[in-house]
Design a protein around this motif. Structure first.
Motif, PDB file in Angstrom:
ATOM      1  N   GLY A   1       0.796  -1.216   0.000  1.00 15.51           N
ATOM      2  CA  GLY A   1       0.000   0.000   0.000  1.00 15.51           C
ATOM      3  C   GLY A   1       0.830   1.269   0.000  1.00 15.51           C
ATOM      4  O   GLY A   1       2.028   1.267   0.316  1.00 15.51           O
TER       5      GLY A   1
ATOM      6  N   PRO B   1      -1.173   0.232   3.633  1.00 18.75           N
ATOM      7  CA  PRO B   1      -0.609   1.583   3.524  1.00 18.75           C
ATOM      8  C   PRO B   1      -0.020   2.057   4.848  1.00 18.75           C
ATOM      9  O   PRO B   1      -0.491   1.665   5.927  1.00 18.75           O
ATOM     10  CB  PRO B   1      -1.820   2.440   3.129  1.00 18.75           C
TER      11      PRO B   1
ATOM     12  N   SER C   1     -10.067  10.132   5.133  1.00 20.00           N
ATOM     13  CA  SER C   1      -9.641   9.551   3.864  1.00 20.00           C
ATOM     14  C   SER C   1      -8.436   8.632   4.044  1.00 20.00           C
ATOM     15  O   SER C   1      -8.285   7.646   3.315  1.00 20.00           O
ATOM     16  CB  SER C   1      -9.309  10.659   2.856  1.00 20.00           C
ATOM     17  N   GLN C   2      -7.569   8.932   5.026  1.00 21.16           N
ATOM     18  CA  GLN C   2      -6.405   8.081   5.279  1.00 21.16           C
ATOM     19  C   GLN C   2      -6.825   6.758   5.921  1.00 21.16           C
ATOM     20  O   GLN C   2      -6.319   5.690   5.567  1.00 21.16           O
ATOM     21  CB  GLN C   2      -5.401   8.814   6.169  1.00 21.16           C
TER      22      GLN C   2
ATOM     23  N   LEU D   1      -8.338   4.629   3.285  1.00 21.47           N
ATOM     24  CA  LEU D   1      -7.326   3.980   2.451  1.00 21.47           C
ATOM     25  C   LEU D   1      -6.851   2.680   3.088  1.00 21.47           C
ATOM     26  O   LEU D   1      -6.705   1.651   2.406  1.00 21.47           O
ATOM     27  CB  LEU D   1      -6.154   4.939   2.250  1.00 21.47           C
TER      28      LEU D   1
ATOM     29  N   GLU E   1      -9.919   0.068   3.009  1.00 23.95           N
ATOM     30  CA  GLU E   1     -10.174  -0.465   1.676  1.00 23.95           C
ATOM     31  C   GLU E   1      -9.080  -1.430   1.234  1.00 23.95           C
ATOM     32  O   GLU E   1      -9.345  -2.430   0.556  1.00 23.95           O
ATOM     33  CB  GLU E   1     -10.298   0.689   0.674  1.00 23.95           C
TER      34      GLU E   1
END
Length: 263
Positions: free
Chosen positions: A162, A179, A245-246, A249, A252
């Motif tokens: 990620g 990520p 949003s982080q 990420l 997902e």
């Protein structure tokens, strides 16, 4: 006139912008297309159905666009696509794809590939990555934006790494890396969040705190992976959009992982 050295062998069918520089003894095959500003160093070989963008720099002895190192390959037409502003140092090898996948190996923009890096068939590499010396990807690997692969790190087929992850020296990866995660070892182990890299890229305190908490939910809470996904979703809903949003990420990525994550 095109700045091509007299000893270079450029096939008449190759499509090179007039500004492309080709060094001594380089070889360019018939199905190669290279955009403006790219520099091809001495003894570089570029073959196959290879498309290269603008302002890339290939240092000597790299082999680009060769057939995949796959016994199932039967000479089918497959592709390699390289974006813009990539640095490719000595002895790198990038292979075309296979028909067992999408048939294309894709490399994005603004990446650094240091000496002896290998990108195998059907890999996808994002933008702004760094591959240190001798880092290697097996086939079908996906690398997100801003990933750093340290020297002699290696990735098993079909793994995903990620965005913003940091892979330490000599690390052997056989599972996916979410990520933001910093890891190392053989077998690989997670060692927290790549905070230094995130700070350098301008992540603010709220985003960093959200990422750190998402890591704790995934790695330190004692939750199963499925429970961690639910917890991440609930936490995400409490945050402002930039921080959320982080976490999204991360969540997902966990949902899409097929090989399980290093945990």
């Amino acid at each position: 006139m095109m700045p091509i050295h007299s000893t270079a062998l450029v096939d008449p069918q190759a499509q090179l912008d007039s500004s492309v520089e080709v060094g001594p003894y380089a070889i360019i095959g018939p199905h190669v297309r290279i955009a403006a500003g790219t520099k091809i160093g001495s003894h570089v070989v570029i073959d196959g159905h290879t498309t290269i963008g603008r302002d890339n720099h290939f240092h000597p002895f790299s082999s680009i666009g060769g057939p995949p190192q796959d016994k199932k390959y039967g000479g089918e037409i497959t592709y390699l696509e390289i974006g813009d502003r990539n640095l490719i140092r000595e002895f790198c090898t990038f292979n075309c794809g296979t028909t067992q996948d999408k048939g294309i190996t894709k490399i994005g923009n603004d990446n650094w590939f240091l000496a002896y890096v290998h990108i195998a068939h059907d890999c996808t590499v994002g933008n702004h990555t760094i591959f240190s010396n001798n880092a290697a990807l097996a086939g079908h690997v996906q690398i997100g934006d801003w990933v750093i692969m340290s020297g002699f790190s290696a990735v098993h087929q079909f793994c995903k790494i990620g965005a913003h992850a940091f892979v330490g020296m000599n690390t052997s990866l056989t599972q996916d890396v979410p990520p933001f995660v910093l890891l190392s070892g053989n077998p690989a182990q997670a060692h927290g969040v790549n905070l230094e890299g995130l700070k350098r890229r301008g992540f603010d305190r709220a985003q960093l705190n959200a990422i750190r908490h998402a890591y704790k939910l995934t790695y330190k809470s004692g939750l199963t992976l499925e429970e961690a996904k639910v917890a991440l979703h609930s936490y995400e809903e409490t945050l402002d959009p930039a921080a959320a949003s982080q976490v999204s990420l991360m969540r997902e990525f966990l949902n899409e992982s097929t090989r399980g994550i290093v945990r």
